[in-house]
Design a protein around this motif. Structure first.
Motif, mmCIF file in Angstrom:
data_model
loop_
_atom_site.group_PDB
_atom_site.id
_atom_site.type_symbol
_atom_site.label_atom_id
_atom_site.label_comp_id
_atom_site.label_asym_id
_atom_site.label_seq_id
_atom_site.Cartn_x
_atom_site.Cartn_y
_atom_site.Cartn_z
ATOM 1 N N SER A 1 -2.992 24.895 -15.036
ATOM 2 C CA SER A 1 -3.506 25.735 -16.119
ATOM 3 C C SER A 1 -5.029 25.873 -16.069
ATOM 4 O O SER A 1 -5.586 26.745 -16.734
ATOM 5 N N THR A 2 -5.701 25.036 -15.301
ATOM 6 C CA THR A 2 -7.172 25.078 -15.300
ATOM 7 C C THR A 2 -7.736 26.114 -14.328
ATOM 8 O O THR A 2 -8.888 26.512 -14.453
ATOM 9 N N GLY A 3 -6.935 26.515 -13.334
ATOM 10 C CA GLY A 3 -7.446 27.440 -12.333
ATOM 11 C C GLY A 3 -8.343 26.785 -11.293
ATOM 12 O O GLY A 3 -8.900 27.465 -10.432
ATOM 13 N N VAL A 4 -8.497 25.475 -11.370
ATOM 14 C CA VAL A 4 -9.339 24.754 -10.409
ATOM 15 C C VAL A 4 -8.535 24.528 -9.119
ATOM 16 O O VAL A 4 -7.390 24.092 -9.178
ATOM 17 N N PRO A 5 -9.119 24.842 -7.952
ATOM 18 C CA PRO A 5 -8.413 24.555 -6.703
ATOM 19 C C PRO A 5 -8.311 23.059 -6.478
ATOM 20 O O PRO A 5 -9.281 22.328 -6.724
ATOM 21 N N TYR A 6 -7.147 22.604 -6.044
ATOM 22 C CA TYR A 6 -6.983 21.160 -5.873
ATOM 23 C C TYR A 6 -5.985 20.847 -4.785
ATOM 24 O O TYR A 6 -5.189 21.693 -4.389
ATOM 25 N N GLU A 7 -6.069 19.636 -4.313
ATOM 26 C CA GLU A 7 -5.024 19.104 -3.458
ATOM 27 C C GLU A 7 -4.718 17.701 -3.933
ATOM 28 O O GLU A 7 -5.584 17.024 -4.516
ATOM 29 N N VAL A 8 -3.472 17.266 -3.736
ATOM 30 C CA VAL A 8 -3.062 15.918 -4.127
ATOM 31 C C VAL A 8 -2.790 15.126 -2.860
ATOM 32 O O VAL A 8 -2.078 15.604 -1.980
ATOM 33 N N ARG A 9 -3.406 13.964 -2.749
ATOM 34 C CA ARG A 9 -3.132 13.110 -1.598
ATOM 35 C C ARG A 9 -2.467 11.841 -2.075
ATOM 36 O O ARG A 9 -3.065 11.060 -2.815
ATOM 37 N N GLN A 10 -1.241 11.666 -1.673
ATOM 38 C CA GLN A 10 -0.509 10.463 -2.042
ATOM 39 C C GLN A 10 -0.590 9.527 -0.845
ATOM 40 O O GLN A 10 -0.052 9.822 0.217
ATOM 41 N N LEU A 11 -1.286 8.430 -1.005
ATOM 42 C CA LEU A 11 -1.576 7.554 0.121
ATOM 43 C C LEU A 11 -0.782 6.263 0.020
ATOM 44 O O LEU A 11 -0.823 5.577 -1.005
ATOM 45 N N VAL A 12 -0.056 5.966 1.049
ATOM 46 C CA VAL A 12 0.711 4.715 1.124
ATOM 47 C C VAL A 12 0.379 4.106 2.475
ATOM 48 O O VAL A 12 1.072 4.323 3.457
ATOM 49 N N ARG A 13 -0.739 3.434 2.539
ATOM 50 C CA ARG A 13 -1.136 2.930 3.862
ATOM 51 C C ARG A 13 -1.693 1.518 3.824
ATOM 52 O O ARG A 13 -2.529 1.143 4.632
ATOM 53 N N GLY A 14 -1.197 0.762 2.839
ATOM 54 C CA GLY A 14 -1.515 -0.663 2.820
ATOM 55 C C GLY A 14 -2.895 -0.997 2.302
ATOM 56 O O GLY A 14 -3.349 -2.132 2.419
ATOM 57 N N LEU A 15 -3.575 -0.014 1.713
ATOM 58 C CA LEU A 15 -4.927 -0.273 1.215
ATOM 59 C C LEU A 15 -4.925 -0.396 -0.301
ATOM 60 O O LEU A 15 -4.036 0.098 -0.988
ATOM 61 N N ASP A 16 -5.947 -1.053 -0.815
ATOM 62 C CA ASP A 16 -6.144 -1.072 -2.261
ATOM 63 C C ASP A 16 -6.580 0.317 -2.712
ATOM 64 O O ASP A 16 -7.203 1.051 -1.938
ATOM 65 N N PRO A 17 -6.294 0.660 -3.985
ATOM 66 C CA PRO A 17 -6.724 1.970 -4.482
ATOM 67 C C PRO A 17 -8.220 2.219 -4.265
ATOM 68 O O PRO A 17 -8.619 3.329 -3.924
ATOM 69 N N ALA A 18 -9.034 1.189 -4.447
ATOM 70 C CA ALA A 18 -10.477 1.372 -4.268
ATOM 71 C C ALA A 18 -10.808 1.769 -2.835
ATOM 72 O O ALA A 18 -11.634 2.656 -2.602
ATOM 73 N N GLU A 19 -10.146 1.127 -1.876
ATOM 74 C CA GLU A 19 -10.410 1.460 -0.470
ATOM 75 C C GLU A 19 -9.995 2.892 -0.154
ATOM 76 O O GLU A 19 -10.710 3.622 0.538
ATOM 77 N N ASP A 20 -8.830 3.280 -0.664
ATOM 78 C CA ASP A 20 -8.373 4.655 -0.437
ATOM 79 C C ASP A 20 -9.350 5.667 -1.034
ATOM 80 O O ASP A 20 -9.703 6.654 -0.393
ATOM 81 N N LEU A 21 -9.774 5.407 -2.259
ATOM 82 C CA LEU A 21 -10.674 6.350 -2.945
ATOM 83 C C LEU A 21 -11.990 6.502 -2.196
ATOM 84 O O LEU A 21 -12.477 7.616 -1.976
ATOM 85 N N VAL A 22 -12.567 5.375 -1.815
ATOM 86 C CA VAL A 22 -13.858 5.399 -1.128
ATOM 87 C C VAL A 22 -13.722 6.093 0.227
ATOM 88 O O VAL A 22 -14.580 6.896 0.624
ATOM 89 N N ALA A 23 -12.613 5.817 0.935
ATOM 90 C CA ALA A 23 -12.406 6.442 2.248
ATOM 91 C C ALA A 23 -12.280 7.961 2.123
ATOM 92 O O ALA A 23 -12.866 8.714 2.911
ATOM 93 N N VAL A 24 -11.528 8.407 1.126
ATOM 94 C CA VAL A 24 -11.377 9.856 0.946
ATOM 95 C C VAL A 24 -12.723 10.480 0.553
ATOM 96 O O VAL A 24 -13.108 11.535 1.069
ATOM 97 N N ALA A 25 -13.453 9.811 -0.323
ATOM 98 C CA ALA A 25 -14.759 10.347 -0.746
ATOM 99 C C ALA A 25 -15.692 10.490 0.443
ATOM 100 O O ALA A 25 -16.441 11.472 0.546
#
Lengths: 137, 137
Positions: B65-89
């Motif tokens: 509903s926001t019109g903002v372009p987005y993608e969703v990445r569902q990560l299951v690769r043995g990392l903590d959420p913090a590691e995944d977030l920092v790596a994607v950033a």
């Protein structure tokens, strides 16, 4: 007009926070409230007062070129910086608070200081945490 | 186009982070990368997978509903959420990361979780920490 509150200390992380806060204020036509907090009491001697005046001159130099409306609040009322920041954010109904974090040094691990933690937890609004650039003192 | 990375969990703090991230993306014509991180391994059973799919449906409903372009990445690769977030950033050169914090409960003191701390300290960019609204589950 919305308000962004930024915690300022005359160090690399304070300058990084101020720079980012000014960019965010410009982006959303907000005004800035710059909080420079001192506990006061015996630790606030004349040297510190002079350093503090120099810091405020630096804030003005950094902000005057941006065209962003701002005010500087220098608080000496016996409170921790976190308490001062949160209190000002509540008072002005801040859109968010910007704080600076110290970057990990080559020799030591960065830990989240108690003031940063308290602002993050006690703030009545979102908190944008900014790190100093590499190479800044 | 700049990119904002947001950590999403199907809880009040995750929804608050997503909402704020969408507002910020709209404000600066940025796109969103929504990171939903799971460690995987034996703890990622079929119940969790189903819950996770439901969560992603919720993300889509909140963002479409926001019109903002987005993608969703569902990560299951043995990392903590913090590691995944920092790596994607790092990978997408994020403008900033948005994370949600749990609000202080009436009975217990809020502490800053280890994931939030790690994101704040390890992120290659500023981090916007958002709290869930009162009354949200």
């Amino acid at each position: 007009m919305t308000t962004i509150v930024v915690g300022y200390v005359p160090k690399a992380e304070g300058r990084a926070a101020l720079r980012r806060a000014a960019e965010e204020a410009k982006l959303r036509d907000a005004k800035l409230v710059v909080v420079n907090s001192h506990r006061g009491g015996r630790s606030f001697d004349s040297d510190e007062a002079a350093a503090s005046d120099a810091a405020l001159t630096e804030v003005r130099e950094q902000l005057d070129s941006t065209g962003v409306p701002y005010e500087v609040r220098q608080l000496v009322r016996g409170l921790d910086p976190a308490e001062d920041l949160v209190a000002v954010a509540e008072q002005v109904h801040a859109e968010f608070i910007v704080i600076g974090l110290r970057r990990r040094s080559p020799v030591g691990k960065l830990i989240l200081g108690s003031n940063a933690q308290r602002v993050l937890l006690d703030a009545p609004c979102p908190v944008l945490a900014v790190k100093a650039e590499d190479g800044e003192d």
